[in-house]
Design an enzyme around this catalytic site. Structure first.
Site, mmCIF file in Angstrom:
data_model
loop_
_atom_site.group_PDB
_atom_site.id
_atom_site.type_symbol
_atom_site.label_atom_id
_atom_site.label_comp_id
_atom_site.label_asym_id
_atom_site.label_seq_id
_atom_site.Cartn_x
_atom_site.Cartn_y
_atom_site.Cartn_z
ATOM 1 N N LYS A 35 -1.509 1.948 2.519
ATOM 2 C CA LYS A 35 -2.145 0.789 1.873
ATOM 3 C C LYS A 35 -1.966 0.837 0.355
ATOM 4 C CE LYS A 35 -6.225 1.719 3.558
ATOM 5 N NZ LYS A 35 -5.852 2.854 4.414
ATOM 6 N N THR A 36 -2.263 1.994 -0.215
ATOM 7 C CA THR A 36 -2.169 2.095 -1.669
ATOM 8 C C THR A 36 -0.719 1.955 -2.109
ATOM 9 O OG1 THR A 36 -4.126 3.496 -1.648
ATOM 10 C CG2 THR A 36 -2.787 3.554 -3.634
ATOM 11 N N ASP A 220 -7.880 -2.344 -4.138
ATOM 12 C CA ASP A 220 -7.751 -1.205 -3.213
ATOM 13 C C ASP A 220 -9.143 -0.768 -2.766
ATOM 14 O OD1 ASP A 220 -6.573 0.769 -1.720
ATOM 15 O OD2 ASP A 220 -5.874 1.994 -3.409
ATOM 16 N N GLU A 221 -9.248 -0.094 -1.624
ATOM 17 C CA GLU A 221 -10.533 0.427 -1.115
ATOM 18 C C GLU A 221 -11.587 -0.679 -1.045
ATOM 19 O OE1 GLU A 221 -10.826 3.547 -0.081
ATOM 20 O OE2 GLU A 221 -9.347 4.732 -1.186
ATOM 21 N N GLN A 251 -13.384 3.643 6.867
ATOM 22 C CA GLN A 251 -13.597 4.536 5.722
ATOM 23 C C GLN A 251 -14.663 4.003 4.770
ATOM 24 O OE1 GLN A 251 -10.080 6.597 3.990
ATOM 25 N NE2 GLN A 251 -8.918 5.142 5.196
ATOM 26 N N ARG A 605 -7.722 13.484 5.206
ATOM 27 C CA ARG A 605 -7.146 13.903 3.924
ATOM 28 C C ARG A 605 -6.058 14.949 4.159
ATOM 29 N NH1 ARG A 605 -7.624 9.854 1.910
ATOM 30 N NH2 ARG A 605 -8.414 9.268 3.931
HETATM 31 P P1 ATP Z 1 -6.106 6.038 2.478
HETATM 32 O O1 ATP Z 1 -6.703 5.137 3.514
HETATM 33 O O2 ATP Z 1 -6.447 7.455 2.707
HETATM 34 O O3 ATP Z 1 -6.347 5.538 1.097
HETATM 35 P P2 ATP Z 1 -3.484 4.785 2.359
HETATM 36 O O4 ATP Z 1 -3.423 3.848 3.501
HETATM 37 O O5 ATP Z 1 -3.762 4.223 1.039
HETATM 38 O O6 ATP Z 1 -4.518 5.971 2.718
HETATM 39 P P3 ATP Z 1 -1.200 5.969 1.094
HETATM 40 O O7 ATP Z 1 -1.962 6.962 0.282
HETATM 41 O O8 ATP Z 1 -0.652 4.768 0.432
HETATM 42 O O9 ATP Z 1 -2.120 5.557 2.344
HETATM 43 O O10 ATP Z 1 -0.030 6.673 1.875
HETATM 44 C C1 ATP Z 1 -0.205 7.913 2.566
HETATM 45 C C2 ATP Z 1 1.039 8.775 2.429
HETATM 46 O O11 ATP Z 1 2.088 8.217 3.181
HETATM 47 C C3 ATP Z 1 1.530 8.860 1.013
HETATM 48 O O12 ATP Z 1 2.008 10.156 0.784
HETATM 49 C C4 ATP Z 1 2.639 7.824 0.980
HETATM 50 O O13 ATP Z 1 3.576 8.100 -0.011
HETATM 51 C C5 ATP Z 1 3.224 7.955 2.370
HETATM 52 N N1 ATP Z 1 3.883 6.727 2.877
HETATM 53 C C6 ATP Z 1 3.350 5.498 2.972
HETATM 54 N N2 ATP Z 1 4.209 4.628 3.523
HETATM 55 C C7 ATP Z 1 5.345 5.307 3.804
HETATM 56 C C8 ATP Z 1 6.625 4.982 4.387
HETATM 57 N N3 ATP Z 1 6.894 3.750 4.798
HETATM 58 N N4 ATP Z 1 7.521 5.979 4.502
HETATM 59 C C9 ATP Z 1 7.234 7.233 4.086
HETATM 60 N N5 ATP Z 1 6.070 7.618 3.545
HETATM 61 C C10 ATP Z 1 5.123 6.666 3.388
HETATM 62 MG MG MG Z 2 -5.326 4.532 -0.344
#
Ligand code: ATP
Ligand code: MG
Length: 723
Positions: A35-36, A220-221, A251, A605
């Site tokens: 997402k981020t 975000d969040e 979350q 995490r």
């Molecule tokens: P959270 O809910 O914990 O905030 P998130 O959904 O924001 O998580 P991110 O932190 O953006 O998730 O991504 C998680 C990990 O996966 C990061 O290390 C990111 O670089 C990696 N990632 C995300 N998308 C891809 C992709 N398409 N290919 C490879 N790695 C990815």
């Molecule tokens: Mg995130």
């Protein structure tokens, strides 16, 4: 133009979100699904492909650290600088607006921010001034009430007390507190949000200006936004703005602080054209960790529903360690970390997560013993340290004489003969006249309302501030700071104190001068005096940054502050009934579900390895308790767990526990206490002596209490019992 780098490393769903024509959208997706990452790429896409100016984009993150990271990542994608873009936390952005339009917000130009501790002091003062019994009306609860109302957008005049005497008093405290803040030009954290909302709501021309400017807002969040934050976003987006929100209902962990996960549904109603996109592939964790977290969260009801999968490795089972007691637990963690380090890994890739700050002490001691550097998020941070707050208070008074919180802090620091009685007189005069403490001093002096010696001392203080103001007027910020630290007598006061702690304080004051030297005011602060810009920065950053950020150190933090982060190795400790879920929440279904979400946040995490620890016996409030493993452990299917058996029986040291001070116990003359010694206090329970300062009647002792954290106590009155 080649924009393929904006879509590289994204899956189809992620690409869809990033490359959509400007629109409102909801990305609802589980932990680690990117997402981020999508948000960052989306901003770069809007700028590079849609040719939207960085000026027209507003991005909201949950912490300042996340904001800095986001800015860095966008700049990397774009290959150019985006200093002018508004990226920040809700509080940071609200502050920026209020500074730019302080007149419309009905604030004085030099208004200052009250942090949580300052707010508590102010509320205490109000409660005393109302002649209320402080035991019956604890200031902490009053703060809770006031902030809760502000988070809902409610001013005292909007609240009905229904003739309930309790409710009436609460409301009066709120009203009087607000009056005192307004008079002194002080704004607490909740007020930043509320006032920024009112500013736009009540000023048509401003609202129109910002609606036109920020055509694209990204958050975000989002699951942890509260009522007033969402109201502000909705106002700003207006009928035509594009609002993109990303979040995960699983979350949502700040319900206890007013966050409303219902805002997600509300958003869908308010922005009916918004598309919902789900991301289901997790890129962070091993299959085992992910499946275990999914199984756990499936026990919650009323979820918006998401499936998460990964095509990554299955990984190792989750290691579960049943410790003999909390000391054994801490030593176990230290042991695994030593091995991790010996295997050539970085300590900063490991995190220890706990439910409450009080748990950190035993872990810290184990880290010190094992000589493993650690870093605590959310511990005592630079801008929250006593000496730094003292220096900042002088600077604040120079900027705004009416800042009552700053006045109270330094009127007699260093001691200049203005005792409690005189301060009491000043306070009651201020209350009677409805003026600030500074003004009260001036009245009293002109009326000869203070006795000879006190009058002289007070006059001296007013003169000192005035002189400091005059002499620093055309100096640069760092020179101002240096002059104030010396001119106020603070430096001399701390230099005269003995001991390691005093040395650290002197170092910190010097560090403050360096901090002002390297401080670069954000773009929006150009119109502000550098001093005001720096003071705001200090207040907003206090919650986060730490001095030793770049060392390789184990990361220790509460589960709450781990949100959004990821680490190859994660420990969750104290996973026991009564601790996690906490005692209070296990009796209420809604709160139990929030605890379960917190557990889900913790587990997700972990990237490669997850350790979950629980102790069979634990000291709580100084009493030995037999603990049962948390129900959350039972909710994770056995196939994903592996029990670790290497239980060494660790018994409690009879008198004092091994501590950072154990090599050279220093005795604290007047009381016979030793640094590192365990002590018992009537009200705060058990703790460890960390430090002391001063001598004779003035001497104070610092104790880290297991349940309430670190406190400084006057040794003569603390009545500490050695254990
Ligand atoms: P959270 O809910 O914990 O905030 P998130 O959904 O924001 O998580 P991110 O932190 O953006 O998730 O991504 C998680 C990990 O996966 C990061 O290390 C990111 O670089 C990696 N990632 C995300 N998308 C891809 C992709 N398409 N290919 C490879 N790695 C990815
Ligand atoms: Mg995130």
């Amino acid at each position: 133009m080649d924009v393929s780098h904006l879509l590289d490393g994204l899956n189809d769903h992620q690409r869809q979100v990033v490359s959509a024509a400007p629109c409102s959208q909801l990305v609802l997706a589980g932990a680690g699904s990117g997402k981020t990452r999508v948000l960052v790429h989306r901003i770069a896409w809007l700028m590079q492909v849609e040719q939207i100016s960085s000026h027209a984009i507003l991005a909201v993150t949950f912490t300042n650290k996340a904001a800095t990271e986001m800015r860095g990542r966008i700049e990397k994608l774009l290959g150019s600088n985006i200093r002018t873009m508004w990226i920040g936390t809700f509080h940071g952005l609200a502050h920026r607006l209020l500074r730019a339009h302080y007149l419309d917000a009905k604030l004085p130009e030099g208004f200052q921010i009250l942090d949580a501790e300052d707010q508590l002091r102010m509320v205490k003062r109000v409660i005393r001034a109302m002649n209320l019994d402080e035991k019956q009306w604890p200031a902490r609860q009053a703060c809770w009430y006031i902030n809760g109302k502000k988070d809902e957008g409610l001013r005292p005049q909007h609240i009905d007390h229904f003739n309930d005497p309790q409710a009436k008093v609460q409301l009066d405290i709120y009203r009087n507190y607000q009056q005192a803040c307004d008079l002194a030009g002080l704004v607490d954290f909740a007020e930043l949000l509320l006032r920024a909302h009112e500013l736009l709501r009540d000023n048509e021309h401003l609202l129109r200006h910002y609606q036109n400017r920020f055509g694209n807002i990204l958050v975000d969040e989002f699951q942890d936004t509260n009522g007033i934050q969402y109201a502000w976003l909705r106002l700003l987006a207006g009928a035509h703005g594009n609002l993109m929100i990303v979040g995960d209902d699983d979350q949502s962990i700040y319900g206890w602080r007013g966050a409303r996960v219902e805002n997600i549904q509300q958003f869908l109603q308010d922005f009916p054209s918004a598309e919902t996109v789900r991301l289901e592939q997790n890129y962070r964790s091993t299959g085992t960790i992910l499946n275990a977290a999914n199984a756990l969260i499936a026990n919650n009801s009323g979820r918006l529903g998401k499936d998460l999968w990964t095509d990554g490795k299955e990984g190792e089972p989750i290691s579960v360690y049943a410790a003999f007691n909390e000391l054994d637990e801490a030593r176990f963690v230290a042991g695994v970390l030593k091995q991790w380090l010996n295997d050539g890994n970085a300590l900063s890739d490991a995190a220890i997560l706990y439910r409450s700050n009080a748990q950190s002490r035993v872990l810290e001691e184990a880290m010190l013993q094992a000589q493993l550097p650690y870093r605590i998020y959310g511990g005592q941070r630079f801008f929250e340290r006593q000496e730094i707050k003292d220096a900042l208070a002088y600077l604040r008074l120079i900027s705004n004489r009416d800042d009552d919180a700053a006045f109270e802090r330094v009127v007699n620091t260093p001691a200049r003969g203005i005792g409690d009685r005189t301060v009491g007189l000043i306070r009651s005069h201020a209350r009677d006249e409805g003026c600030t403490l500074w003004q009260a001093c001036r009245h009293l002096l002109s009326l000869n309302g203070l006795a000879g010696r006190a009058a002289k001392a007070v006059e001296g203080f007013l003169l000192l501030i005035q002189e400091l103001d005059d002499t620093v007027d055309d100096l640069q910020l760092h020179a101002q700071t240096e002059r104030v630290i010396h001119g106020s007598g603070l430096m001399a006061m701390y230099q005269a104190e003995k001991g390691e702690k005093a040395e650290t304080r002197v170092e910190n004051l010097k560090e403050l001068v360096s901090a002002t030297r390297t401080f670069v005011a954000p773009e929006d602060a150009e119109s502000m005096l550098p001093l005001d810009a720096f003071l705001s920065h200090a207040a907003l950053e206090a919650g986060e940054s730490q001095a030793d950020e770049f060392d390789d150190a184990v990361q220790m933090m509460t589960l709450h502050s781990a949100k959004g982060l990821e680490f190859p190795l994660v420990f969750m400790v104290g996973v026991e009934e009564g601790m996690f879920p906490s005692q209070m929440s296990s009796e209420e279904p809604g709160r139990l579900e929030e605890e379960r979400r917190l557990c889900y946040v913790g587990m997700t995490r972990a990237m490669q390895q997850l350790y979950i620890c629980h102790a069979e016996s634990r000291r709580i409030y100084g009493r030995e308790n037999f603990q049962r493993p948390s129900r959350f452990l039972r909710e994770v299917p056995d196939q994903y767990q592996r029990e670790i058996r290497m239980k060494a029986q660790v018994s409690r040291a009879p008198t004092h526990q091994p501590s950072r001070f154990s090599q050279e116990p220093q005795r604290f003359a007047e009381t016979g206490l030793k640094l590192g010694q365990r002590v018992l206090h009537k009200k705060f329970g058990e703790g460890t002596v960390l430090n002391y300062e001063g001598s004779g009647e003035q001497s104070r002792v610092q104790v880290n209490f297991d349940m309430v954290g670190t406190k400084w106590l006057v040794a003569a009155y603390a009545n500490l019992q050695g254990l």
